[in-house]
Write an enzyme that holds these catalytic residues in place. Sequence first.
Site, mmCIF file in Angstrom:
data_model
loop_
_atom_site.group_PDB
_atom_site.id
_atom_site.type_symbol
_atom_site.label_atom_id
_atom_site.label_comp_id
_atom_site.label_asym_id
_atom_site.label_seq_id
_atom_site.Cartn_x
_atom_site.Cartn_y
_atom_site.Cartn_z
ATOM 1 C CB CYS A 137 -0.922 -0.013 1.229
ATOM 2 S SG CYS A 137 -2.188 1.280 1.197
ATOM 3 C CB CYS A 141 -4.031 -1.229 7.537
ATOM 4 S SG CYS A 141 -4.171 -2.362 6.122
ATOM 5 C CG ASP A 172 -10.390 -9.451 3.483
ATOM 6 O OD1 ASP A 172 -9.187 -9.496 3.191
ATOM 7 O OD2 ASP A 172 -10.956 -8.407 3.838
#
Length: 440
Positions: A22, A29, A294
Amino acid sequence: MTAPAFSQLGLHVLAKPIGPICNLDCAYCFYLRKQSLYPADESWRMSDETLEAYIGQYIAAQPDSVEEIDFAFQGGEPTLMGLDFFARVVELQKQHAPPGRRIHNSLQTNGILLDDAWCEFLGRHNFLVGISIDGPADLHDKYRRDKKGDGTLGRVTAAVQRLSEHRVEFNALTCINRHNADHPLRVYRFLRELGVRFIQFIPIVERCGDVRPRADMPPEAMVSERSVLPGQLGACLIGVFDDWVRNDVGRIFVRDFDQALGAWAGAGASLCVHAKHCGRATAIEHNGDLYSCDHYVDPAHLLGNIHQTPIAELAGSARQEQFGTEKETTLPEVCRRCEVLFACNGLCPKDRFAYTPDGRPGLHFLCPGYKAFFSHIAPHMRAMAAEVQAGRPATGVMHRLRAEQQDKQQAARGEPRSVGRNAPCPCGSGRKFKVCCMRR
């Protein structure tokens, strides 16, 4: 009616084409840490070979009942792959899509790289774009900073403006954390004024790795200082709902409220978090590794790699089916007796590390907040569900609340209700008073 077999349910695969890489360094995160799963010299870009295998297998894995196939790209930050990669995505989808199947794409992004070229492409190919934004600058920039430590809100709102100019459909993904949860109306009204019509609230829950939860432990001792607390989340959702239900029904769409209405209307949840079972929402990494979810990208939940085993076989395996049904079978008894179980279904298993009032493990950390929220909205949801089931728009609940407020104001002034049976209803619904608010 017999429930469809697990392998015949619609399948969703969330793609991570650049893994956890990122261009920001958001404090909360959870995916940035996934770099540790792969070698230090890992090439994080999804190859053309893996992309084509993913697209072809994903389409082939869908049961015949699925008419629209949703491709979702996330990260990390997927726009780091560049526009050529996504042009190739569209090209391969056209090659592999069978007749009669519609393809839909969505892209979750921080917005930093969205210039006019990106927005023109996204608009031309009808991508749905999710923009991560946590509220005004003092709330958003608290945790969403770049690699230099600078705030990012100005660049994100500029991206929103470009998306609007290019007529790209977008929504906001707003992380609710310890900092912004105490300002629900500031967050909600900021998004509304920014032109956002679709909002997803994502509560931040970060377990303290070196802390083993106990039945007598207060919530704040179980999680990081960034994590939203149960009472905070409940108050935040209630605060937004009370504003929304009086002003924005049918105009602004909040995912939590949509899911709740589905539950009260008997349609069930479309989102795995609130569904009875999970397991049909998997995640694929840049190299073709397929994971159960996820939020379960770890060695224990690696189903396999699509270059060795097709997606349909991995996602339809008995192992993955057990993963999905355990959401229900591992519920504590107190949850099974709960009056709002039909609306929450125990929430996501990843956060079931708290204890029930009788000292049993397996309660969702945010349960008290969600229970307060669902209990608070129940009367409004029943009214909205009744409107929908009668073939009328859910906005009727908003009109009734306005009429009730008008009645209270008239009563406070000592004025009698003076609306005739056949007169237009004062709530503004457009119907006659006798078939609208007079029926209260």
